[in-house]
Design a protein around this motif. Structure first.
Motif, PDB file in Angstrom:
ATOM      1  N   ARG A 103      -4.135  -2.345  -8.859  1.00 32.67           N
ATOM      2  CA  ARG A 103      -3.495  -3.541  -9.399  1.00 32.67           C
ATOM      3  C   ARG A 103      -4.492  -4.509 -10.028  1.00 32.67           C
ATOM      4  O   ARG A 103      -4.157  -5.245 -10.965  1.00 32.67           O
ATOM      5  CB  ARG A 103      -2.718  -4.252  -8.288  1.00 32.67           C
ATOM      6  CG  ARG A 103      -1.428  -3.529  -7.912  1.00 32.67           C
ATOM      7  CD  ARG A 103      -0.684  -4.238  -6.797  1.00 32.67           C
ATOM      8  NE  ARG A 103       0.759  -4.130  -6.934  1.00 32.67           N
ATOM      9  CZ  ARG A 103       1.626  -4.632  -6.084  1.00 32.67           C
ATOM     10  NH1 ARG A 103       1.207  -5.300  -5.024  1.00 32.67           N
ATOM     11  NH2 ARG A 103       2.925  -4.496  -6.291  1.00 32.67           N
ATOM     12  N   SER A 104      -5.711  -4.509  -9.542  1.00 33.98           N
ATOM     13  CA  SER A 104      -6.710  -5.437 -10.072  1.00 33.98           C
ATOM     14  C   SER A 104      -7.555  -4.831 -11.191  1.00 33.98           C
ATOM     15  O   SER A 104      -8.337  -5.537 -11.816  1.00 33.98           O
ATOM     16  CB  SER A 104      -7.637  -5.913  -8.945  1.00 33.98           C
ATOM     17  OG  SER A 104      -8.360  -4.828  -8.391  1.00 33.98           O
ATOM     18  N   ALA A 105      -7.388  -3.516 -11.437  1.00 27.71           N
ATOM     19  CA  ALA A 105      -8.190  -2.863 -12.474  1.00 27.71           C
ATOM     20  C   ALA A 105      -7.794  -3.407 -13.850  1.00 27.71           C
ATOM     21  O   ALA A 105      -6.613  -3.514 -14.173  1.00 27.71           O
ATOM     22  CB  ALA A 105      -7.990  -1.370 -12.421  1.00 27.71           C
ATOM     23  N   SER A 106      -8.790  -3.724 -14.644  1.00 25.96           N
ATOM     24  CA  SER A 106      -8.515  -4.264 -15.978  1.00 25.96           C
ATOM     25  C   SER A 106      -8.446  -3.149 -17.008  1.00 25.96           C
ATOM     26  O   SER A 106      -8.847  -2.033 -16.743  1.00 25.96           O
ATOM     27  CB  SER A 106      -9.603  -5.256 -16.359  1.00 25.96           C
ATOM     28  OG  SER A 106     -10.882  -4.644 -16.347  1.00 25.96           O
ATOM     29  N   LEU A 124      -4.536   3.169   2.767  1.00 23.43           N
ATOM     30  CA  LEU A 124      -4.352   3.224   1.315  1.00 23.43           C
ATOM     31  C   LEU A 124      -4.147   1.853   0.692  1.00 23.43           C
ATOM     32  O   LEU A 124      -4.017   1.742  -0.530  1.00 23.43           O
ATOM     33  CB  LEU A 124      -3.170   4.139   0.953  1.00 23.43           C
ATOM     34  CG  LEU A 124      -3.314   5.606   1.362  1.00 23.43           C
ATOM     35  CD1 LEU A 124      -2.069   6.396   0.975  1.00 23.43           C
ATOM     36  CD2 LEU A 124      -4.555   6.226   0.732  1.00 23.43           C
ATOM     37  N   GLU A 125      -4.148   0.804   1.510  1.00 17.03           N
ATOM     38  CA  GLU A 125      -3.909  -0.546   0.978  1.00 17.03           C
ATOM     39  C   GLU A 125      -4.980  -0.947  -0.022  1.00 17.03           C
ATOM     40  O   GLU A 125      -4.679  -1.528  -1.081  1.00 17.03           O
ATOM     41  CB  GLU A 125      -3.839  -1.563   2.106  1.00 17.03           C
ATOM     42  CG  GLU A 125      -3.503  -2.965   1.616  1.00 17.03           C
ATOM     43  CD  GLU A 125      -3.278  -3.947   2.753  1.00 17.03           C
ATOM     44  OE1 GLU A 125      -2.787  -5.070   2.481  1.00 17.03           O
ATOM     45  OE2 GLU A 125      -3.585  -3.604   3.923  1.00 17.03           O
ATOM     46  N   SER A 126      -6.232  -0.627   0.261  1.00 17.26           N
ATOM     47  CA  SER A 126      -7.311  -1.012  -0.660  1.00 17.26           C
ATOM     48  C   SER A 126      -7.198  -0.281  -1.989  1.00 17.26           C
ATOM     49  O   SER A 126      -7.525  -0.844  -3.048  1.00 17.26           O
ATOM     50  CB  SER A 126      -8.675  -0.736  -0.022  1.00 17.26           C
ATOM     51  OG  SER A 126      -8.841   0.655   0.240  1.00 17.26           O
ATOM     52  N   LEU A 127      -6.713   0.955  -1.960  1.00 15.87           N
ATOM     53  CA  LEU A 127      -6.526   1.711  -3.197  1.00 15.87           C
ATOM     54  C   LEU A 127      -5.450   1.049  -4.059  1.00 15.87           C
ATOM     55  O   LEU A 127      -5.606   0.925  -5.284  1.00 15.87           O
ATOM     56  CB  LEU A 127      -6.136   3.153  -2.870  1.00 15.87           C
ATOM     57  CG  LEU A 127      -5.908   4.106  -4.054  1.00 15.87           C
ATOM     58  CD1 LEU A 127      -7.137   4.179  -4.945  1.00 15.87           C
ATOM     59  CD2 LEU A 127      -5.531   5.505  -3.532  1.00 15.87           C
ATOM     60  N   ILE A 128      -4.376   0.603  -3.427  1.00 17.86           N
ATOM     61  CA  ILE A 128      -3.317  -0.111  -4.151  1.00 17.86           C
ATOM     62  C   ILE A 128      -3.881  -1.379  -4.787  1.00 17.86           C
ATOM     63  O   ILE A 128      -3.637  -1.662  -5.972  1.00 17.86           O
ATOM     64  CB  ILE A 128      -2.160  -0.458  -3.193  1.00 17.86           C
ATOM     65  CG1 ILE A 128      -1.465   0.820  -2.718  1.00 17.86           C
ATOM     66  CG2 ILE A 128      -1.152  -1.390  -3.867  1.00 17.86           C
ATOM     67  CD1 ILE A 128      -0.471   0.593  -1.591  1.00 17.86           C
ATOM     68  N   ARG A 154     -11.385   9.203  -7.594  1.00 21.05           N
ATOM     69  CA  ARG A 154     -10.986   9.217  -6.183  1.00 21.05           C
ATOM     70  C   ARG A 154      -9.779  10.126  -5.961  1.00 21.05           C
ATOM     71  O   ARG A 154      -9.722  10.869  -4.971  1.00 21.05           O
ATOM     72  CB  ARG A 154     -10.660   7.792  -5.719  1.00 21.05           C
ATOM     73  CG  ARG A 154     -11.883   6.921  -5.489  1.00 21.05           C
ATOM     74  CD  ARG A 154     -11.454   5.674  -4.728  1.00 21.05           C
ATOM     75  NE  ARG A 154     -11.685   4.474  -5.505  1.00 21.05           N
ATOM     76  CZ  ARG A 154     -11.258   3.266  -5.170  1.00 21.05           C
ATOM     77  NH1 ARG A 154     -10.528   3.119  -4.051  1.00 21.05           N
ATOM     78  NH2 ARG A 154     -11.502   2.216  -5.916  1.00 21.05           N
ATOM     79  N   PHE A 155      -8.828  10.046  -6.877  1.00 21.28           N
ATOM     80  CA  PHE A 155      -7.674  10.945  -6.767  1.00 21.28           C
ATOM     81  C   PHE A 155      -8.113  12.397  -6.954  1.00 21.28           C
ATOM     82  O   PHE A 155      -7.622  13.300  -6.274  1.00 21.28           O
ATOM     83  CB  PHE A 155      -6.607  10.570  -7.789  1.00 21.28           C
ATOM     84  CG  PHE A 155      -5.844   9.330  -7.435  1.00 21.28           C
ATOM     85  CD1 PHE A 155      -4.927   9.334  -6.394  1.00 21.28           C
ATOM     86  CD2 PHE A 155      -6.038   8.152  -8.135  1.00 21.28           C
ATOM     87  CE1 PHE A 155      -4.219   8.196  -6.050  1.00 21.28           C
ATOM     88  CE2 PHE A 155      -5.338   7.001  -7.808  1.00 21.28           C
ATOM     89  CZ  PHE A 155      -4.426   7.014  -6.758  1.00 21.28           C
ATOM     90  N   ALA A 156      -9.032  12.627  -7.890  1.00 24.67           N
ATOM     91  CA  ALA A 156      -9.530  13.985  -8.107  1.00 24.67           C
ATOM     92  C   ALA A 156     -10.226  14.514  -6.851  1.00 24.67           C
ATOM     93  O   ALA A 156     -10.067  15.690  -6.499  1.00 24.67           O
ATOM     94  CB  ALA A 156     -10.483  14.011  -9.304  1.00 24.67           C
ATOM     95  N   GLU A 189      -2.795  10.625  -0.837  1.00 24.03           N
ATOM     96  CA  GLU A 189      -3.234   9.547  -1.714  1.00 24.03           C
ATOM     97  C   GLU A 189      -2.382   9.441  -2.978  1.00 24.03           C
ATOM     98  O   GLU A 189      -2.192   8.343  -3.526  1.00 24.03           O
ATOM     99  CB  GLU A 189      -4.702   9.740  -2.111  1.00 24.03           C
ATOM    100  CG  GLU A 189      -5.689   9.534  -0.983  1.00 24.03           C
ATOM    101  CD  GLU A 189      -5.895  10.778  -0.126  1.00 24.03           C
ATOM    102  OE1 GLU A 189      -6.862  10.784   0.668  1.00 24.03           O
ATOM    103  OE2 GLU A 189      -5.103  11.737  -0.246  1.00 24.03           O
ATOM    104  N   THR A 190      -1.861  10.559  -3.456  1.00 26.74           N
ATOM    105  CA  THR A 190      -1.099  10.534  -4.708  1.00 26.74           C
ATOM    106  C   THR A 190       0.233   9.814  -4.560  1.00 26.74           C
ATOM    107  O   THR A 190       0.852   9.451  -5.575  1.00 26.74           O
ATOM    108  CB  THR A 190      -0.865  11.953  -5.256  1.00 26.74           C
ATOM    109  OG1 THR A 190      -0.104  12.709  -4.301  1.00 26.74           O
ATOM    110  CG2 THR A 190      -2.182  12.659  -5.526  1.00 26.74           C
ATOM    111  N   ASN A 191       0.699   9.574  -3.330  1.00 24.27           N
ATOM    112  CA  ASN A 191       1.924   8.792  -3.151  1.00 24.27           C
ATOM    113  C   ASN A 191       1.772   7.378  -3.710  1.00 24.27           C
ATOM    114  O   ASN A 191       2.773   6.759  -4.108  1.00 24.27           O
ATOM    115  CB  ASN A 191       2.297   8.717  -1.670  1.00 24.27           C
ATOM    116  CG  ASN A 191       2.950   9.979  -1.167  1.00 24.27           C
ATOM    117  OD1 ASN A 191       3.817  10.547  -1.826  1.00 24.27           O
ATOM    118  ND2 ASN A 191       2.540  10.435   0.007  1.00 24.27           N
TER     119      ASN A 191
END
Length: 332
Positions: free
Chosen positions: A329-332, A321-325, A132-134, A105-107
């Motif tokens: 990108r959409s996080a404010s 991992l597409e949804s994570l990307i 999620r990364f944690a 995931e960290t990639n």
């Protein structure tokens, strides 16, 4: 492995110790923690890690003592990751770039231009997405307690300012050993050259390399600015770092000490981020005073558009991992 010190005025045989433990409650003994750090003394991360070590020793009233080993004297980062996962090291400050082979995931964090800016990265990593990364790190026996800054990485070279992707064409650029970074430079028309960090200075002086990419403090502390005339603010990579604890060390703590150490890690992160800003400004001024030409990149969209094949290939290989990307990108 962790070692515990038997507090006794005389040497005892194993049988005597065993008998004593059966008769009396064992005294509380300090845990002696070892921490890994790649940076030299005085670096923002080093100062924050040493403050973390002092805080946990004081706040646990000596139940946990800690020492930070700087300059990667306990091994390079891949070795240190494995040592921390196994519990041979107790804590460390890891960049997420080399973490990809262990935690897939960290990639995502190594995708070029995944973050709009450093503040965007902070908001993402301090929130639900950071959790999620944690969680992914925890599955590999690494407990991420807080996130450090490593600034924005930009391109520098010996030839010319980089203002458009066309300026990268043909340049031999050192990158970290990650296929994503190779693809990034090649998408811009450059020749990506994975190379150990310690070899870059000499390679720049001899022409083996035309340039590299890094943040201000590393550009300055590595002395690369002495042989490079141009630093261009592409800010193509913004890669967070963790303050991570070995899972075995974490689970050996009482709930009270876990709370103490987590609080100390968050304080260390806040300190590191502030020191990073100050250090970046100092490093920027130092390289300017040395005659390095620093230029803004007016249209980063040109660079970002050329990264689409990098994203397409990554998603094709990692569709989960597409949804994570998209969330980042959409996080404010």
């Amino acid at each position: 492995m962790q070692t515990k010190t038997i507090k006794s005025g005389a040497l005892l045989s194993a049988s005597t110790i065993t008998a004593s433990m059966m008769l009396f409650a064992a005294p509380v003994q300090a845990e002696d923690w070892r921490g890994w750090n790649i940076h030299p003394p005085g670096y923002p991360n080093t100062v924050a890690l040493e403050a973390f070590a002092e805080a946990i020793e004081e706040d646990t009233e000596g139940r946990v003592t800690a020492r930070v080993y700087n300059n990667a004297v306990l091994g390079d980062q891949p070795d240190a990751i494995e040592q921390t996962r196994s519990g041979a090291l107790n804590f460390a400050n890891f960049n997420m770039g080399p973490m990809g082979p262990i935690v897939k995931e960290t990639n995502v964090l190594s995708l070029p231009f995944i973050f709009d800016d450093v503040d965007h990265m902070h908001r993402v990593m301090d929130g639900e997405i950071g959790e999620r990364f944690a969680d992914a790190l925890a599955e590999q026996n690494l407990i991420a307690l807080s996130w450090f800054d490593s600034g924005a990485r930009s391109l520098y070279n010996t030839e010319k300012p980089i203002k458009t992707p066309a300026d990268v064409e043909g340049l031999k650029i050192r990158v970290m050993n990650n296929d994503l970074y190779v693809d990034m430079i090649e998408s811009l028309g450059g020749n990506a050259t994975p190379m150990a960090y310690g070899e870059v200075y000499q390679s720049l002086t001899t022409g083996v390399l035309d340039g590299a990419e890094n943040n201000y403090p590393s550009f300055e502390s590595s002395n690369h600015y002495e042989v490079v005339g141009y630093y261009s603010l592409t800010e193509h990579l913004i890669i967070p770092e963790c303050l991570c604890i070995a899972k075995s060390s974490w689970e050996a703590l009482s709930e009270e000490d876990q709370e103490i150490i987590e609080a100390a890690a968050i304080e260390a992160s806040e300190m590191q981020r502030q020191l990073w800003v100050e250090s970046s400004e100092e490093s920027k001024q130092k390289v300017l005073d040395a005659g390095v030409e620093i230029n803004e990149v007016e249209d980063k969209a040109e660079f970002q558009e050329l990264m689409q094949p990098v994203y397409d290939d990554f998603i094709a290989e990692n569709p989960e991992l597409e949804s994570l990307i998209e969330d980042i990108r959409s996080a404010s």
